[in-house]
Design a protein around this motif. Structure first.
Motif, short mmCIF file in Angstrom:
data_model
loop_
_atom_site.label_atom_id
_atom_site.label_comp_id
_atom_site.label_asym_id
_atom_site.label_seq_id
_atom_site.Cartn_x
_atom_site.Cartn_y
_atom_site.Cartn_z
N THR A 271 -4.24 -8.96 16.82
CA THR A 271 -3.09 -8.73 15.97
C THR A 271 -3.36 -7.50 15.13
OG1 THR A 271 -2.63 -11.11 15.89
CG2 THR A 271 -1.65 -9.74 14.17
N ARG A 272 -2.39 -6.59 15.07
CA ARG A 272 -2.57 -5.34 14.36
C ARG A 272 -1.28 -4.91 13.64
NH1 ARG A 272 -7.15 -6.28 15.53
NH2 ARG A 272 -8.65 -4.97 16.66
N ASN A 273 -1.46 -4.13 12.57
CA ASN A 273 -0.36 -3.43 11.92
C ASN A 273 -0.70 -1.95 11.83
OD1 ASN A 273 1.69 -5.45 11.06
ND2 ASN A 273 -0.08 -6.36 10.03
N ASP B 162 3.47 -9.42 13.26
CA ASP B 162 2.82 -8.16 12.89
C ASP B 162 3.40 -7.07 13.77
OD1 ASP B 162 0.32 -8.83 10.97
OD2 ASP B 162 0.56 -10.45 12.43
N GLU C 98 -5.51 2.98 21.50
CA GLU C 98 -5.95 3.72 20.31
C GLU C 98 -6.03 5.22 20.59
OE1 GLU C 98 -9.52 1.55 19.25
OE2 GLU C 98 -8.43 0.59 17.60
N PHE D 119 -4.34 2.01 13.12
CA PHE D 119 -4.20 0.64 12.65
C PHE D 119 -4.62 0.52 11.19
CE2 PHE D 119 -5.01 -0.53 17.27
CZ PHE D 119 -3.67 -0.81 17.53
N HIS E 205 -6.57 -0.72 8.27
CA HIS E 205 -7.94 -1.23 8.27
C HIS E 205 -8.58 -1.00 6.91
CE1 HIS E 205 -12.30 -1.32 9.13
NE2 HIS E 205 -11.98 -2.18 10.07
N TYR F 183 -9.28 -5.40 9.87
CA TYR F 183 -7.88 -5.11 10.20
C TYR F 183 -6.97 -5.98 9.34
CZ TYR F 183 -9.63 -2.44 14.13
OH TYR F 183 -10.29 -1.51 14.89
N THR G 295 -3.55 -7.85 8.29
CA THR G 295 -2.46 -8.53 8.98
C THR G 295 -1.54 -9.23 7.99
OG1 THR G 295 -3.91 -10.45 9.28
CG2 THR G 295 -3.77 -8.87 11.09
N GLY H 18 -8.92 -9.72 13.83
CA GLY H 18 -7.58 -9.99 14.36
C GLY H 18 -7.63 -10.58 15.75
#
Length: 430
Positions: free
Chosen positions: A179-181, A281, A312, A322, A324, A330, A332, A341
């Motif tokens: 899971t990333r933003n 997310d 990436e 992302f 971080h 990371y 979320t 994540g």
């Protein structure tokens, strides 16, 4: 920060009376110091948060006497009063943070956080609340640092060299996801329509580059708002469709606003890699296999990290990265996913062990999570359990995956002992 005199000079010459009133409301809402920052950086509190500040903190403090989530256990009237004077640059307030926990009391048996983040700054701006919650849930202290390691050559796959039994009898499928933003964008709980579309547009270009690699990542990218019914049915059949969140906990956090605007799905041609854009997310990237060949454990993990690495690299071309933090890893929407994540699920069929009431205790002792299997046909999944990692933070990616593999090995060993007529008590005495 510019001096207070400059701030007031700006106020005197600022727009019409209505605009001056709005600026005065910001001052009364968040205090002079924060107001000066918001003013000169052009960040403004939402009208809702301004309205809340018309009343005292004690008058606005939520009713939490029957709540069981972690937020309700930690938030005090004094903390609430202190945090009310803070606001992130994008306008996220403590009331935005706790709303999901206020609306959803939770149950004592589950460590439900009851908070949500609206942007990268949320975790630091409201650290008085987030830090103890994360420490309670993960035993992860304020001085800790999240490290990363994605070198899968360090992994030991315990079933690849053992030919004395058929592991396919016990392992049915596996799935790994992150899971990333994106950095510098508000999270889905707080995104405006335009910003959500901007995030989707950026990720669309990233996935188009991934698709053009012409390898196992070749596939299709679908915007939900323009996907016809026939394609939707196909994606549902393939198990990769992005449904609108229905649970009250997520609806009250705001992530389902304007659905399906700005939401999208990527899926490769082999249908073993897919991604969701702008759900809980900005990104959820998944590698999975429903084929129970034992070497697929390695393939699922290898495809996953190869895909993330390519993503990436493509993101650099789009000037995005992302969100971080050295401490939290990371960042979320829900603190449950910060750190790596990463979540790794392995679906097991254990006819003997699942009949023993002590199975939950064994799972807990292994520091794993056993998830409920949601399917309309319970008989199809009789004697099956879904195992995943309990922790996302405080360990590297490789450490988390190895922990799951070792735990699954132990569970399969117990099942085989039970098949041979041995008692579970013999394992529990070890």
């Amino acid at each position: 920060m510019p001096s207070y005199s400059n701030f007031f000079r700006s106020f005197l010459y600022f727009g019409n009376n209505q605009q001056k009133w709005k600026l005065a409301a910001i001052v009364s809402s968040v205090g002079l110091t924060t107001a000066g920052y918001l003013w000169h950086n052009q960040h403004y509190a939402s009208s809702y948060s301004l309205h809340l500040k018309r009343y005292s903190a004690s008058a606005e403090y939520p009713q939490l006497s029957k709540h069981s989530n972690l937020m309700a256990r930690q938030l005090t009237p004094q903390m609430y009063a202190k945090l009310r004077d803070r606001i992130t640059p994008s306008g996220y307030t403590i009331d935005d943070v706790i709303q999901v926990g206020v609306d959803n009391p939770g149950v004592p048996s589950r460590q439900y956080f009851g908070v949500s983040a609206g942007d990268e700054e949320t975790y630091k701006m409201f650290s008085d609340l987030f830090d103890p919650l994360i420490q309670i849930r993960y035993n992860y202290g304020p001085g800790s640092r999240q490290y990363h390691d994605v070198d899968i050559t360090k992994l030991n796959f315990p079933f690849e060299s053992d030919t004395t039994f058929d592991i396919n009898k016990y392992i049915l499928s596996s799935r790994i996801r992150i899971t990333r933003n994106l950095a510098s964008y508000t999270f889905p709980t707080f995104s405006t329509r335009a910003e959500r579309r901007r995030v989707e547009g950026k990720l669309n270009k990233v996935f188009e580059q991934l698709i053009q690699e012409n390898n196992q990542f070749s596939g299709n990218y679908y915007r939900l708002s323009t996907t016809d019914e026939r394609v939707q049915e196909k994606l549902i059949h393939d198990g990769v469709y992005l449904f609108k969140p229905q649970t009250m906990s997520w609806l009250s956090s705001g992530i389902a606003r304007d659905w399906p605007d700005g939401r999208a799905i990527y899926v490769n041609n082999d249908k073993n890699i897919f991604a969701w854009i702008n759900q809980k997310d900005h990104l959820r990237f998944v590698s999975w296999s429903t084929n129970n060949a034992k070497n697929n454990l390695r393939a699922v993990i290898t495809n996953f990290f190869q895909g993330i690495n390519l993503l990436e690299n493509s993101m650099k071309n789009e000037g995005i990265s992302f969100a971080h933090d050295d401490h939290f890893g990371y960042l979320t929407t829900c603190p449950a996913n910060i750190g790596t994540g990463l979540k790794y699920n392995i679906f097991l069929k254990l006819p003997n062990l699942t009949k023993d009431m002590r199975l939950p205790t064994i799972i807990k002792d292994l520091n794993l999570t056993m998830e409920e299997i949601m399917d309309p046909d319970p008989q199809a999944f009789k004697d099956c359990i879904d195992i995943s990692n309990r922790d996302r933070i405080g360990k590297t990616e490789v450490e988390i995956i190895q922990h799951i593999l070792n735990g699954v090995k132990k569970l399969v060993e117990i099942e085989r002992q039970l098949e041979a007529g041995h008692k579970l008590d013999e394992y529990l005495k070890r």
